[in-house]
Write a protein that holds these residues in place. Structure first.
Motif, short mmCIF file in Angstrom:
data_model
loop_
_atom_site.label_atom_id
_atom_site.label_comp_id
_atom_site.label_asym_id
_atom_site.label_seq_id
_atom_site.Cartn_x
_atom_site.Cartn_y
_atom_site.Cartn_z
N SER A 203 0.83 -1.21 0.00
CA SER A 203 0.00 0.00 0.00
C SER A 203 0.86 1.26 0.00
CB SER A 203 -0.93 0.01 1.21
OG SER A 203 -0.19 0.13 2.41
N LEU B 247 -13.02 -4.72 2.35
CA LEU B 247 -12.22 -4.08 1.31
C LEU B 247 -12.06 -4.99 0.10
CD1 LEU B 247 -10.98 -1.26 1.28
CD2 LEU B 247 -8.80 -2.28 1.93
N LEU C 88 -8.32 7.77 5.38
CA LEU C 88 -8.16 6.63 6.28
C LEU C 88 -9.01 6.76 7.56
CD1 LEU C 88 -6.57 3.99 6.42
CD2 LEU C 88 -4.75 5.22 7.60
N HIS D 255 -5.13 -3.24 9.35
CA HIS D 255 -4.01 -3.80 8.58
C HIS D 255 -4.36 -5.19 8.07
CE1 HIS D 255 -0.02 -4.56 7.18
NE2 HIS D 255 0.21 -5.49 8.07
N ARG E 13 -6.46 -4.59 5.07
CA ARG E 13 -5.57 -4.14 3.99
C ARG E 13 -4.85 -5.33 3.35
NH1 ARG E 13 -1.11 -0.93 6.72
NH2 ARG E 13 -1.95 1.10 6.11
N ASN E 14 -4.31 -6.22 4.19
CA ASN E 14 -3.56 -7.37 3.68
C ASN E 14 -4.45 -8.37 2.95
OD1 ASN E 14 -0.93 -6.73 4.22
ND2 ASN E 14 -0.92 -7.63 6.26
N ILE F 171 -3.57 -0.72 -3.25
CA ILE F 171 -4.24 0.20 -2.33
C ILE F 171 -3.43 1.48 -2.15
CG2 ILE F 171 -5.09 0.52 0.03
CD1 ILE F 171 -5.42 -2.50 0.21
N GLU G 85 -3.80 5.10 0.16
CA GLU G 85 -4.53 5.64 1.31
C GLU G 85 -4.14 7.11 1.52
OE1 GLU G 85 -3.63 1.29 3.33
OE2 GLU G 85 -2.68 3.12 4.10
N TYR H 217 -0.57 1.73 11.66
CA TYR H 217 -1.03 2.11 10.31
C TYR H 217 0.15 2.28 9.37
CZ TYR H 217 -5.66 2.88 12.28
OH TYR H 217 -6.88 2.70 12.89
N ALA I 129 2.10 -0.11 6.11
CA ALA I 129 2.12 0.48 4.78
C ALA I 129 3.43 0.15 4.08
CB ALA I 129 1.93 2.00 4.86
#
Length: 506
Positions: free
Chosen positions: A211, A300, A317, A334, A337-338, A347, A349, A377, A381
């Motif tokens: 990301s 997501l 975010l 997270h 996100r993963n 992604i 952000e 966060y 990333a």
């Protein structure tokens, strides 16, 4: 058909060992979606087969069609509804599954192939629940028999549960095996060596499978910068800040923070000739999500699958999670996100910095601990860009605080707020600075210029040295080694523009 209801009598369940007082779990729509996706794209079968395992479909007709699909795939034959109908006809199964009309109906299910794995997970979970229901019914029946032995029944139940678990593990299905792979394929076949999404291999701003977070105070142009990357992903421009951007199939923009302002900002870049691309390849979600990502970690990935998007922009975010300061919620985000990244979704952000304290030195360079919220966060990333400057000021600075490969910048850039574009200030380009310094530059000299004067620290000097080394590697500079220190003092290595660089058109 409402999910979880009993099918009509003409559609029996696999589990007919006796009348069951419990309702059998199933999801016919998920079964139809999986079969339809397999007809559209044969390699979907390879992806969903390890998830489904054996006897996963509730409707016998669906199980028959699935086995026909497997047979076609084993022979490397087409799996489209025309070929499949012919095979079922030859096997004498066509009318039993509902005829050619039903096969074509499955193929026309309104779902893309991208969400087939998620639908297969649903089918598999329902199948496992049905096996548990069946086991429970048998246990209940044995317990009601005259002279029932509790110890014997308990031993039988434990043996059944153990056998079911071993069966699932041995088949390679389920959560313990789905994403496991051998070491060679992990290193060589997971796309770790792919071209970056934004930047070059030497200086990567946004790496594939990781990301990108763009951080800054309100009004410094985070959205302006992000929109240029989005439009480049859509093929409406090739570079952003003079760095290449890889194309995307479809972008899903989560406009959760002031969507009307986001629309106005995008409008600066939109022309009538862009209508077809924006209608087909850009999807914008307006306002809050149906749930925060810390509460629904699959949301997501599900959004990307539902809209067939390979890129998601989260703006911003703070609107995607319940609170930014709770470490446990940051870890949950997270995880979300993963899961999306694992599904092949890229992604980006947009995020905010902490409020500057009253006694913070003017012009202080940012650090990762100035990003608002839990440290998890930024820890998760792949790359973090920090934009500093005054709100509304066209001149700002980009700092690459977390890198995938080589560091980009710091870059002094200028926003054109009318056109929605951003350009790099050439006066801070190391190549330009060196070309304009015929007497050469040391790493300390360059660092002093890049930070805008003052005394550079060790990290600043090392970054400047890397800039100069890259110019040497590219043939634009030469290096004169320094002299080690002693009683008479040392001399720093100096870098000079090469003859090729001096004659280049600036």
């Amino acid at each position: 058909m409402p999910q979880g209801t009993t099918l009509p009598p003409q559609t029996p369940s696999h589990f007919d060992e006796g009348a069951s007082p419990l309702e059998q779990p199933f999801n016919v729509d998920a079964e139809r979606a999986v079969l339809g996706a397999c007809m559209h794209k044969a390699d979907v079968i390879d992806a969903v087969r390890p998830i489904l395992g054996d006897d996963a479909f509730y409707r016998p007709a669906h199980e028959t069609i699935w086995r026909a699909l497997l047979a076609q795939r084993r022979e490397d034959n087409p799996t489209d509804p025309i070929v499949l109908t012919e095979l079922l006809q030859q096997q004498g199964d066509l009318q039993r599954v509902g005829g050619a009309a039903y096969v074509f109906e499955l193929a026309n299910a309104p779902y893309g192939t991208g969400s087939a794995e998620h639908h297969a997970e649903i089918v598999r979970e329902k199948a496992e629940l049905r096996r548990l229901v069946t086991s429970a019914v048998r246990t209940l029946q044995r317990a009601q028999e005259p002279g029932a032995d509790p110890e014997a029944i308990r031993a039988e139940v434990e043996a059944e549960v153990r056998a079911e678990r071993e069966r699932a593990l041995a088949s390679g299905q389920g959560r313990l095996s789905r994403f496991a792979r051998d070491g060679w394929s992990f290193v060589k076949e997971t796309g770790a060596d792919t071209e970056p999404l934004w930047g070059t291999r030497e200086k990567t701003v946004w790496a594939s499978g990781e990301s990108l977070m763009i951080v800054g105070a309100p009004g410094v142009g985070k959205t302006t910068l992000a929109h240029q990357v989005v439009f480049a992903r859509l093929g409406l421009q090739e570079t952003v800040l003079e760095m290449p951007v890889a194309p995307s199939r479809r972008v899903l923009y989560l406009a959760m923070d002031r969507p009307k302002q986001i629309a106005k900002a995008m409008a600066r870049r939109v022309f009538q000739t862009d209508e077809k691309i924006l209608r087909e390849r850009l999807v914008v979600w307006e306002g809050p999500l149906p749930a925060t990502l810390d509460k629904e970690p699959d949301l997501l990935a599900d959004l990307a699958a539902a809209h067939q998007a390979d890129t998601i922009v989260i703006d911003s975010l703070k609107d995607a999670v319940s609170t930014m300061v709770d470490d446990s919620l940051a870890v949950a985000f997270h995880n979300a996100r993963n899961r999306a990244l694992r599904s092949g979704v890229e992604i980006m952000e947009l995020h905010h910095q902490r409020k500057a304290s009253a006694d913070a030195p003017r012009g202080q360079r940012p650090s990762l601990d100035q990003v608002y919220g839990s440290t998890w966060y930024v820890s998760g990333a792949g790359s973090v860009l920090f934009v500093t400057g005054k709100a509304g000021d066209p001149a700002v600075t980009l700092h690459h605080l977390k890198t995938s490969t080589g560091e980009v910048g710091p870059l002094d850039v200028t926003h054109d707020h009318v056109r929605g574009t951003t350009i790099v200030d050439p006066t801070k380009d190391p190549a330009v600075l060196l070309r304009n310094a015929p007497g050469g530059l040391s790493a300390r000299d360059l660092a002093t210029i890049l930070i805008g004067g003052g005394d550079p620290d060790r990290a600043d000097i090392e970054k400047a040295r890397r800039h100069l080394s890259r110019l040497v590697d590219s043939g634009l500079a030469t290096k004169a080694d320094g002299i080690a220190g002693g009683t008479g003092g040392g001399q720093q290595a100096r870098y000079y523009p090469s003859a090729r660089h001096l004659t280049a058109v600036g």
